[in-house]
Design an enzyme around this catalytic site. Sequence first.
Site, short mmCIF file in Angstrom:
data_model
loop_
_atom_site.label_atom_id
_atom_site.label_comp_id
_atom_site.label_asym_id
_atom_site.label_seq_id
_atom_site.Cartn_x
_atom_site.Cartn_y
_atom_site.Cartn_z
N GLY A 1 0.86 -1.18 0.00
CA GLY A 1 0.00 0.00 0.00
C GLY A 1 0.88 1.22 0.00
O GLY A 1 1.85 1.30 -0.76
N GLU A 2 0.59 2.12 0.88
CA GLU A 2 1.38 3.36 0.97
C GLU A 2 1.91 3.45 2.41
O GLU A 2 1.13 3.66 3.35
CB GLU A 2 0.49 4.54 0.60
CG GLU A 2 1.23 5.81 0.35
CD GLU A 2 2.33 5.69 -0.71
OE1 GLU A 2 2.09 5.08 -1.76
OE2 GLU A 2 3.43 6.21 -0.45
N SER A 3 3.22 3.29 2.56
CA SER A 3 3.79 3.18 3.91
C SER A 3 3.59 4.46 4.72
O SER A 3 3.41 4.39 5.95
CB SER A 3 5.28 2.84 3.81
OG SER A 3 5.95 3.78 3.00
N CYS B 1 6.14 -5.26 0.38
CA CYS B 1 6.26 -3.93 -0.22
C CYS B 1 6.18 -2.81 0.84
O CYS B 1 7.12 -2.67 1.62
CB CYS B 1 5.23 -3.79 -1.33
SG CYS B 1 5.77 -2.62 -2.57
N ARG C 1 12.66 3.80 -0.95
CA ARG C 1 11.30 3.75 -1.49
C ARG C 1 11.29 4.08 -2.98
O ARG C 1 12.12 4.84 -3.44
CB ARG C 1 10.39 4.75 -0.75
CG ARG C 1 10.23 4.42 0.71
CD ARG C 1 9.37 5.47 1.41
NE ARG C 1 8.04 5.51 0.83
CZ ARG C 1 7.23 6.57 0.90
NH1 ARG C 1 7.63 7.67 1.52
NH2 ARG C 1 6.03 6.53 0.37
N HIS D 1 4.93 -8.28 -4.47
CA HIS D 1 3.64 -8.76 -3.94
C HIS D 1 3.43 -10.20 -4.37
O HIS D 1 3.08 -10.44 -5.53
CB HIS D 1 2.49 -7.92 -4.52
CG HIS D 1 2.51 -6.51 -4.07
ND1 HIS D 1 1.84 -6.07 -2.96
CD2 HIS D 1 3.13 -5.43 -4.59
CE1 HIS D 1 2.04 -4.78 -2.83
NE2 HIS D 1 2.82 -4.36 -3.79
N GLU E 1 1.07 -11.96 -3.09
CA GLU E 1 -0.36 -12.22 -2.80
C GLU E 1 -1.26 -11.91 -3.99
O GLU E 1 -2.43 -12.25 -3.99
CB GLU E 1 -0.79 -11.40 -1.57
CG GLU E 1 -0.89 -9.90 -1.75
CD GLU E 1 0.45 -9.17 -1.71
OE1 GLU E 1 1.50 -9.83 -1.65
OE2 GLU E 1 0.44 -7.93 -1.76
N1 GLN Z 1 5.59 3.00 -2.95
C1 GLN Z 1 4.93 2.54 -1.76
C2 GLN Z 1 5.53 3.16 -0.51
O1 GLN Z 1 6.49 3.86 -0.60
C3 GLN Z 1 4.98 1.03 -1.66
C4 GLN Z 1 4.24 0.42 -2.83
C5 GLN Z 1 3.59 -0.90 -2.55
O2 GLN Z 1 3.34 -1.31 -1.41
N2 GLN Z 1 3.24 -1.56 -3.62
O3 GLN Z 1 5.05 2.97 0.54
#
Ligand code: GLN
Length: 187
Positions: A47-49, A79, A106, A169, A171
């Site tokens: 997701g988005e950390s 990820c 990242r 990923h 999953e």
């Molecule tokens: N770019 C996202 C981040 O910096 C990570 C991307 C992902 O989980 N697919 O958190």
Amino acid sequence: MLVAVLALQGDFAEHEAVFKRLDVPTCQLRQKRDLEQHFDALILPGGESTVQGKLLRDLDMFEPLRNRIRDGLPVMATCAGSILLARQLLDDPAVHFGTMGISVRRNAYGRQLSSFHTTGTFAGLKDVPMSFIRAPQIEFCLPGVEVLAEHDGRITAVRQGKQLAMTFHPELSGDTRIAAYFLSEML
Ligand code: GLN
């Protein structure tokens, strides 16, 4: 056995589907009181950390989860999840759980390569589907971190004790072997 999936943001539903295929029950962690139930393992989804780190803190889930991971709760991170575990982020002052001895950059693949799909070897498992989506790169590992997969000379999966982190990923493919590896090797 109960596998808890952090369900604040990102592709937590896809992780739940993988464990469902393995006939392993899951529960969602959405708020602090969800941490009161007993669970045996933790999944940190992609997701988005930055968003995940903020929500974890805003919801008062950050410290209790960090303590559980420090105390040896088995955790599998994909990820953005691996960014949450990293001890250091390169080009970014943030540190989240910081429980794993890896330095991570990242969005390391640049624009053109930001998303791609490949197959590779993971801990001796062959032809495992791997989807990279705006993936980070693991650039350095401290002693005690074992490399489980690489792609084009870049480290893509690592293990340290009961923590498993990957930059891709697994999953999203329907292939359950990495989740099965996690359950059999780390629980
Ligand atoms: N770019 C996202 C981040 O910096 C990570 C991307 C992902 O989980 N697919 O958190």
